[in-house]
Design a protein around this motif. Structure first.
Motif, PDB file in Angstrom:
ATOM      1  N   SER A  12     -67.430 -11.892 -20.133  1.00 34.69           N
ATOM      2  CA  SER A  12     -68.200 -11.949 -21.381  1.00 34.69           C
ATOM      3  C   SER A  12     -68.350 -10.602 -22.068  1.00 34.69           C
ATOM      4  O   SER A  12     -68.682 -10.542 -23.253  1.00 34.69           O
ATOM      5  CB  SER A  12     -69.598 -12.516 -21.097  1.00 34.69           C
ATOM      6  OG  SER A  12     -70.422 -11.546 -20.461  1.00 34.69           O
ATOM      7  N   GLY A  13     -68.170  -9.487 -21.321  1.00 38.25           N
ATOM      8  CA  GLY A  13     -68.426  -8.174 -21.902  1.00 38.25           C
ATOM      9  C   GLY A  13     -69.900  -7.868 -22.060  1.00 38.25           C
ATOM     10  O   GLY A  13     -70.275  -6.928 -22.774  1.00 38.25           O
ATOM     11  N   ALA A  14     -70.758  -8.630 -21.401  1.00 38.05           N
ATOM     12  CA  ALA A  14     -72.203  -8.445 -21.536  1.00 38.05           C
ATOM     13  C   ALA A  14     -72.659  -7.169 -20.842  1.00 38.05           C
ATOM     14  O   ALA A  14     -72.069  -6.737 -19.852  1.00 38.05           O
ATOM     15  CB  ALA A  14     -72.945  -9.647 -20.948  1.00 38.05           C
ATOM     16  N   ASP A  15     -73.727  -6.557 -21.375  1.00 38.43           N
ATOM     17  CA  ASP A  15     -74.343  -5.443 -20.658  1.00 38.43           C
ATOM     18  C   ASP A  15     -75.686  -5.841 -20.059  1.00 38.43           C
ATOM     19  O   ASP A  15     -76.396  -5.032 -19.472  1.00 38.43           O
ATOM     20  CB  ASP A  15     -74.512  -4.219 -21.562  1.00 38.43           C
ATOM     21  CG  ASP A  15     -75.369  -4.494 -22.790  1.00 38.43           C
ATOM     22  OD1 ASP A  15     -76.174  -5.449 -22.780  1.00 38.43           O
ATOM     23  OD2 ASP A  15     -75.225  -3.755 -23.779  1.00 38.43           O
ATOM     24  N   ARG A  16     -76.051  -7.131 -20.214  1.00 37.25           N
ATOM     25  CA  ARG A  16     -77.277  -7.638 -19.594  1.00 37.25           C
ATOM     26  C   ARG A  16     -77.099  -9.121 -19.281  1.00 37.25           C
ATOM     27  O   ARG A  16     -76.627  -9.887 -20.122  1.00 37.25           O
ATOM     28  CB  ARG A  16     -78.487  -7.437 -20.507  1.00 37.25           C
ATOM     29  CG  ARG A  16     -79.806  -7.898 -19.858  1.00 37.25           C
ATOM     30  CD  ARG A  16     -80.991  -7.722 -20.780  1.00 37.25           C
ATOM     31  NE  ARG A  16     -82.211  -8.219 -20.174  1.00 37.25           N
ATOM     32  CZ  ARG A  16     -83.066  -7.487 -19.461  1.00 37.25           C
ATOM     33  NH1 ARG A  16     -82.838  -6.204 -19.305  1.00 37.25           N
ATOM     34  NH2 ARG A  16     -84.145  -8.035 -18.932  1.00 37.25           N
ATOM     35  N   ASP A  60     -76.494 -14.419 -20.861  1.00 36.94           N
ATOM     36  CA  ASP A  60     -75.898 -13.094 -21.067  1.00 36.94           C
ATOM     37  C   ASP A  60     -75.847 -12.788 -22.561  1.00 36.94           C
ATOM     38  O   ASP A  60     -75.926 -13.687 -23.397  1.00 36.94           O
ATOM     39  CB  ASP A  60     -74.491 -13.023 -20.458  1.00 36.94           C
ATOM     40  CG  ASP A  60     -73.468 -13.883 -21.187  1.00 36.94           C
ATOM     41  OD1 ASP A  60     -73.170 -13.598 -22.356  1.00 36.94           O
ATOM     42  OD2 ASP A  60     -72.963 -14.850 -20.586  1.00 36.94           O
ATOM     43  N   ASN A  61     -75.740 -11.510 -22.881  1.00 35.47           N
ATOM     44  CA  ASN A  61     -75.655 -11.090 -24.286  1.00 35.47           C
ATOM     45  C   ASN A  61     -74.233 -10.692 -24.652  1.00 35.47           C
ATOM     46  O   ASN A  61     -74.011  -9.815 -25.485  1.00 35.47           O
ATOM     47  CB  ASN A  61     -76.616  -9.938 -24.557  1.00 35.47           C
ATOM     48  CG  ASN A  61     -76.253  -8.665 -23.783  1.00 35.47           C
ATOM     49  OD1 ASN A  61     -75.374  -8.704 -22.915  1.00 35.47           O
ATOM     50  ND2 ASN A  61     -76.914  -7.561 -24.083  1.00 35.47           N
ATOM     51  N   GLY A  62     -73.265 -11.371 -24.029  1.00 37.39           N
ATOM     52  CA  GLY A  62     -71.860 -11.040 -24.238  1.00 37.39           C
ATOM     53  C   GLY A  62     -71.267 -11.630 -25.494  1.00 37.39           C
ATOM     54  O   GLY A  62     -71.979 -12.065 -26.407  1.00 37.39           O
ATOM     55  N   ALA A  67     -71.775  -2.530 -13.997  1.00 42.87           N
ATOM     56  CA  ALA A  67     -72.385  -1.692 -15.035  1.00 42.87           C
ATOM     57  C   ALA A  67     -73.466  -2.453 -15.792  1.00 42.87           C
ATOM     58  O   ALA A  67     -74.453  -1.872 -16.248  1.00 42.87           O
ATOM     59  CB  ALA A  67     -71.305  -1.209 -16.009  1.00 42.87           C
ATOM     60  N   ALA A  68     -73.292  -3.772 -15.934  1.00 39.35           N
ATOM     61  CA  ALA A  68     -74.289  -4.580 -16.640  1.00 39.35           C
ATOM     62  C   ALA A  68     -75.577  -4.664 -15.827  1.00 39.35           C
ATOM     63  O   ALA A  68     -75.563  -4.658 -14.598  1.00 39.35           O
ATOM     64  CB  ALA A  68     -73.746  -5.990 -16.889  1.00 39.35           C
ATOM     65  N   GLN A  69     -76.714  -4.725 -16.527  1.00 39.84           N
ATOM     66  CA  GLN A  69     -77.997  -4.939 -15.860  1.00 39.84           C
ATOM     67  C   GLN A  69     -78.150  -6.421 -15.549  1.00 39.84           C
ATOM     68  O   GLN A  69     -77.995  -7.267 -16.430  1.00 39.84           O
ATOM     69  CB  GLN A  69     -79.146  -4.476 -16.753  1.00 39.84           C
ATOM     70  CG  GLN A  69     -80.515  -4.646 -16.108  1.00 39.84           C
ATOM     71  CD  GLN A  69     -81.656  -4.213 -17.021  1.00 39.84           C
ATOM     72  OE1 GLN A  69     -81.437  -3.935 -18.202  1.00 39.84           O
ATOM     73  NE2 GLN A  69     -82.855  -4.171 -16.486  1.00 39.84           N
TER      74      GLN A  69
END
Length: 381
Positions: A307-311, A329-331, A271-273
């Motif tokens: 990490s839960g990051a989306d990017r 990452d932005n997690g 789902a993450a980019q």
């Protein structure tokens, strides 16, 4: 004023060389379109690869901005002039495409086009694409088309070679898919042979411990040590089976191409980019490329799974006399010192070992709520 190279032959040669540099279908399509537009000095160019359902499996444009393309909307269907080129397999040269009786209109955000040149790309008797250009940058004869017979001839030469390049790219991607499937099968056998027996012993020993823990704690303690030893051996076998399998693509294509392909797969699967960019990196020694690839894979695994990051952004670039891999990452981030104190390392020990083993160094920047950046820097490249 025309920007076409002074010699049509030189322009075609330049276009063919550009096409030969790429092996992935999407890259080949983009190169064909850009080469055609530059060759004939047109404002717009496009190439459509038909599907079996009346639409286009792929459609690549040149001369249209990303914002314009997004505003235009869904891919076109096989109708009007596009359908004619697919059905009739002959060039279409028009003074004004809008006045052709087959013209079916276009979306409001579509750029305005007048003179038009299009022709099919054919592999034997099969039409595998349609290539077309619009709005030639030249004075137009009264009521006539800016594209000439010479333009049509040049584009025909380009289309013949485009068919070869596109067919080769498809064969290459199919070969790559088969190679990946074979590699996965071999890895499955390696893992089964190397690890399954120890895991079976581990399970039996653990069951024995559970039956002894109440009536013979001392013996249970000894059996627990055996459980730990078996687990360590299984982990070593697993690591050896994986590490020794240097990716075939790395030998053939190098680090940048291999990592780009890997990240494209991850981007589709999660789902993450997940993005990738490279700048100015030359080929590295084989050991460094393999170490960088493994570090990138470990860092990507952590970012995508924990990490839960989306990017997640991956880059490889030159830095001074060396090259640096960065995975950001932005997690949710973490406190590196706290992770070390708790005995959890998230693969950081392995990544540092890989880095130092090829003369590089690994740095980790992270904090709770602020994402994570892992960098591996090596000399050279």
């Amino acid at each position: 004023m025309s920007h076409r190279p002074s010699s049509g032959l030189a322009a075609v040669s330049t276009a063919l060389l550009a096409m030969s540099r790429h092996l992935e279908v999407r890259d080949v399509l983009k190169t064909i379109v850009a080469s055609a537009r530059e060759l004939l000095d047109a404002e717009y160019a496009a190439l459509g690869v038909p599907d079996d359902h009346g639409g286009f499996a792929q459609f690549v444009v040149d001369g249209v901005s990303d914002a314009q393309w997004k505003a235009i909307g869904p891919l076109p269907r096989q109708h009007g002039i596009l359908a004619a080129m697919l059905r009739e397999a002959r060039p279409q040269r028009l003074a004004d495409v809008k006045k052709d009786p087959r013209f079916g209109g276009w979306p409001s955000a579509h750029p305005d086009m007048s003179d038009f040149l299009g022709l099919p790309i054919r592999d034997g008797d099969e039409t595998i694409g349609t290539l077309f250009l619009a709005n030639k940058r030249c004075p137009k004869p009264a009521g006539g088309c800016g594209f000439t017979e010479e333009d049509e001839e040049l584009l025909g030469i380009l289309a013949q070679h485009a068919a070869i390049a596109l067919t080769n790219a498809r064969l290459y991607e199919r070969s790559r898919e088969l190679t990946i499937a074979e590699e996965r099968s071999r890895l499955a056998h390696e893992l089964h042979d190397a690890v399954s027996q120890k895991l079976f012993s581990l399970r039996l020993t653990a069951q024995a411990v559970s039956s002894l823990i109440d009536r013979d704690p001392a013996r249970a303690k000894g059996e627990l040590q055996q459980v730990a030893d078996l687990a360590a051996e299984a982990a070593d076998e697993l690591r050896a089976a994986v590490v020794e399998l240097r990716p075939a693509a790395l030998d053939e294509d190098g680090l940048v191409h291999t990592l780009r392909t890997h990240i494209q797969v991850l981007d589709r699967a999660h789902a993450a980019q997940v993005t990738f960019d490279s700048c100015g990196v030359r080929a590295l020694p084989a050991a460094q490329e393999e170490a960088m690839l493994r570090v990138a894979q470990e860092a990507l695994h952590n970012a995508l799974r924990h990490s839960g990051a989306d990017r997640v952004d991956v880059t490889i670039a030159r830095r001074g006399p060396g090259s640096v891999l960065s995975v950001t990452d932005n997690g949710k981030g973490f406190e590196p010192k706290a992770v070390r104190r708790a005995g959890r390392h998230l693969g950081l020990v392995s990544m540092r070992d890989r880095s130092s083993g090829v003369g590089g160094r690994l740095t980790v920047q992270s904090a709770p709520g602020q994402g994570t950046t892992i960098e591996m820097e090596v000399p050279g490249g």
